[in-house]
Write a protein that holds these residues in place. Structure first.
Motif, PDB file in Angstrom:
ATOM      1  N   ARG A 237      36.646 -24.951  34.587  1.00 38.87           N
ATOM      2  CA  ARG A 237      35.900 -26.102  34.575  1.00 38.87           C
ATOM      3  C   ARG A 237      36.217 -27.186  33.461  1.00 38.87           C
ATOM      4  O   ARG A 237      35.978 -28.309  33.666  1.00 38.87           O
ATOM      5  N   PRO A 238      36.507 -26.566  32.239  1.00 37.76           N
ATOM      6  CA  PRO A 238      36.740 -27.491  31.319  1.00 37.76           C
ATOM      7  C   PRO A 238      37.934 -28.785  31.540  1.00 37.76           C
ATOM      8  O   PRO A 238      38.230 -29.649  31.355  1.00 37.76           O
ATOM      9  N   MET A 239      38.945 -28.074  32.270  1.00 41.59           N
ATOM     10  CA  MET A 239      40.087 -28.828  32.779  1.00 41.59           C
ATOM     11  C   MET A 239      39.587 -29.985  33.922  1.00 41.59           C
ATOM     12  O   MET A 239      39.987 -30.880  34.099  1.00 41.59           O
ATOM     13  N   ARG A 240      38.711 -29.264  34.784  1.00 38.37           N
ATOM     14  CA  ARG A 240      38.242 -30.224  35.845  1.00 38.37           C
ATOM     15  C   ARG A 240      37.401 -31.367  35.310  1.00 38.37           C
ATOM     16  O   ARG A 240      37.557 -32.396  35.928  1.00 38.37           O
ATOM     17  N   ASP A 241      36.641 -30.970  34.134  1.00 39.31           N
ATOM     18  CA  ASP A 241      35.903 -32.245  33.804  1.00 39.31           C
ATOM     19  C   ASP A 241      36.941 -33.061  33.109  1.00 39.31           C
ATOM     20  O   ASP A 241      36.822 -34.276  33.213  1.00 39.31           O
ATOM     21  N   ARG A 242      37.802 -32.439  32.317  1.00 38.52           N
ATOM     22  CA  ARG A 242      39.055 -33.572  31.921  1.00 38.52           C
ATOM     23  C   ARG A 242      39.605 -34.465  33.088  1.00 38.52           C
ATOM     24  O   ARG A 242      39.925 -35.658  32.614  1.00 38.52           O
ATOM     25  N   ILE A 243      39.959 -33.805  33.869  1.00 39.89           N
ATOM     26  CA  ILE A 243      40.697 -34.345  35.061  1.00 39.89           C
ATOM     27  C   ILE A 243      39.553 -35.472  35.479  1.00 39.89           C
ATOM     28  O   ILE A 243      40.278 -36.759  35.636  1.00 39.89           O
ATOM     29  N   ARG A 244      38.384 -35.363  35.722  1.00 40.56           N
ATOM     30  CA  ARG A 244      37.511 -36.224  36.069  1.00 40.56           C
ATOM     31  C   ARG A 244      37.355 -37.384  35.212  1.00 40.56           C
ATOM     32  O   ARG A 244      37.381 -38.680  35.595  1.00 40.56           O
ATOM     33  N   ALA A 245      37.321 -37.108  34.005  1.00 43.15           N
ATOM     34  CA  ALA A 245      37.461 -38.076  32.878  1.00 43.15           C
ATOM     35  C   ALA A 245      38.507 -38.974  33.128  1.00 43.15           C
ATOM     36  O   ALA A 245      38.494 -40.210  32.828  1.00 43.15           O
ATOM     37  N   GLU A 246      40.000 -38.258  33.117  1.00 39.32           N
ATOM     38  CA  GLU A 246      41.145 -38.987  33.071  1.00 39.32           C
ATOM     39  C   GLU A 246      41.080 -40.242  34.312  1.00 39.32           C
ATOM     40  O   GLU A 246      41.512 -41.149  34.443  1.00 39.32           O
ATOM     41  N   LEU A 247      40.619 -39.560  35.520  1.00 39.80           N
ATOM     42  CA  LEU A 247      40.393 -40.553  36.678  1.00 39.80           C
ATOM     43  C   LEU A 247      39.462 -41.633  36.205  1.00 39.80           C
ATOM     44  O   LEU A 247      39.827 -42.791  36.896  1.00 39.80           O
ATOM     45  N   LEU A 248      38.397 -41.327  35.687  1.00 40.21           N
ATOM     46  CA  LEU A 248      37.547 -42.325  35.501  1.00 40.21           C
ATOM     47  C   LEU A 248      38.031 -43.470  34.509  1.00 40.21           C
ATOM     48  O   LEU A 248      37.413 -44.624  34.243  1.00 40.21           O
ATOM     49  N   ALA A 249      38.897 -43.079  33.774  1.00 46.28           N
ATOM     50  CA  ALA A 249      39.361 -43.875  32.581  1.00 46.28           C
ATOM     51  C   ALA A 249      40.011 -45.365  33.067  1.00 46.28           C
ATOM     52  O   ALA A 249      40.131 -46.263  32.531  1.00 46.28           O
ATOM     53  N   ASP A 250      40.446 -45.133  34.348  1.00 45.95           N
ATOM     54  CA  ASP A 250      41.148 -46.336  34.907  1.00 45.95           C
ATOM     55  C   ASP A 250      40.131 -47.247  35.220  1.00 45.95           C
ATOM     56  O   ASP A 250      39.000 -47.055  35.701  1.00 45.95           O
ATOM     57  N   GLU A 251      40.493 -48.673  34.960  1.00 50.94           N
ATOM     58  CA  GLU A 251      39.274 -49.922  35.063  1.00 50.94           C
ATOM     59  C   GLU A 251      39.103 -50.198  36.638  1.00 50.94           C
ATOM     60  O   GLU A 251      37.920 -50.444  36.912  1.00 50.94           O
ATOM     61  N   HIS A 252      39.856 -49.678  37.676  1.00 50.40           N
ATOM     62  CA  HIS A 252      39.455 -49.745  38.903  1.00 50.40           C
ATOM     63  C   HIS A 252      38.898 -48.651  39.699  1.00 50.40           C
ATOM     64  O   HIS A 252      38.723 -48.868  40.794  1.00 50.40           O
TER      65      HIS A 252
END
Length: 327
Positions: A237-252
């Motif tokens: 789960r911690p890795m999944r949360d970070r993956i989600r955060a990395e995706l949301l970091a893109d402005e588009h």
């Protein structure tokens, strides 16, 4: 981290696992022969159980070596996602070998000894073999623990947490089997000593039964671990949360509607996501957003081999169109 670096990391880890398994295989083969000879000379059922234990461990290591080699084959047209999961099939067979070759024989031999009794011979040879085996098993265990601790440090995870959830079931098998082997050696020595002091084979039979139960536990743990990966285990789960955060970091990218991850091997994972992009973004901007997101994920987690992003309308858009929202 680039593709070349990822490949080198994968190969280095695979080579380290192969070395660990080979050390265990060579040690167990020599120990099995010595225990069998000592068991025949002393007439000890516990020693024969330990010989069966070592034979089962040797077969296990050979199956694990097969798993490591076959899982390294590159992806092809018939297997587009690669051969990584094949390692868990062979590792599952290794767990079965531990159950059939070690546990069943030890339990049978222990029950037979308790019922029919046994004639104890000279235990001196058995003590010598047990002492040598303890040293060899200890070295093999040290090799496995060294790799496991190194991997835990690399992932910045506590050793116990990493060992419980590690996808490298080959190293997990070596550590568990060598640990069980050391406990089994102590039990066999206790059975020999009890028989020597009392003149009764009951102690030896009890030792054989305990060795069998110990192997049952090891076979169950390894079988369950490999079954989980064969069925399909997600990233923690911690890795999944970070993956989600990395995706949301893109402005588009406005939202990650659905995220699916799948462990395909010790250093290989797949990521798929339904992503809601900003309505104002152009097709070109969405394409480059996908490229940047994939690059960030690979840099953050070098083990991610495949990333699939599916542009999907968000909750509001789907509601406006009369479509069911994503759960």
């Amino acid at each position: 981290m680039g593709q070349t670096e990822q490949t080198e990391t994968h190969e280095d880890g695979g080579g380290e696992s192969t070395f660990t398994v080979m050390v265990a295989a060579v040690a167990n083969l020599g120990i099995a022969l010595a225990k069998a000879v000592a068991g025949v000379i002393s007439g000890s059922s516990a020693m024969l159980s330990e010989a069966a234990h070592s034979v089962a461990d040797t077969v296990t290591e050979l199956l694990l070596l097969t798993a490591l080699k076959r899982s390294e084959k590159p992806a092809d047209e018939e297997h587009p996602l690669g051969y990584g999961p094949e390692r868990y099939i062979w590792a599952m067979l290794a767990a079965v070998a531990t159950f059939v070759g070690g546990a069943v024989f030890s339990l049978y031999d222990g029950i037979h000894t308790l019922v029919a009794g046994e004639d104890l011979g000279d235990p001196l040879v058995s003590y010598i073999v047990l002492a040598v085996a303890f040293v060899l098993e200890g070295y093999s265990l040290r090799t496995g623990l060294k790799q496991a601790k190194g991997e835990a440090a690399r992932f910045r995870a506590p050793f116990r947490v990493y060992f419980r959830r590690t996808p490298d079931t080959a190293v997990k098998a070596v550590v568990l089997e060598d640990s069980a082997a050391l406990v089994g050696l102590v039990l066999a020595a206790g059975g020999l000593l009890g028989g020597q002091l009392t003149g009764s084979g009951v102690w030896d039979g009890l030792a054989s039964l305990l060795i069998g139960l110990l192997l049952l536990v090891v076979a169950w743990v390894l079988g369950r671990s490999n079954a989980e990966f064969l069925i399909g285990r997600p990233l923690p789960r911690p890795m999944r949360d970070r993956i989600r955060a990395e995706l949301l970091a893109d402005e588009h990218i406005e939202a990650v509607l659905e995220l699916t991850t799948l462990v395909q091997g010790p250093r290989e994972a797949l990521v798929a996501a339904k992503v809601d992009f900003r309505d104002a973004s152009t097709a070109a901007q969405i394409e480059w957003a996908c490229e940047r997101a994939e690059q960030r994920l690979r840099e953050a987690f070098p083990g991610i081999g495949r990333v699939y992003l599916d542009p999907t309308p968000g909750y509001a858009q789907r509601r406006d169109e009369g479509l069911n929202p994503w759960p």
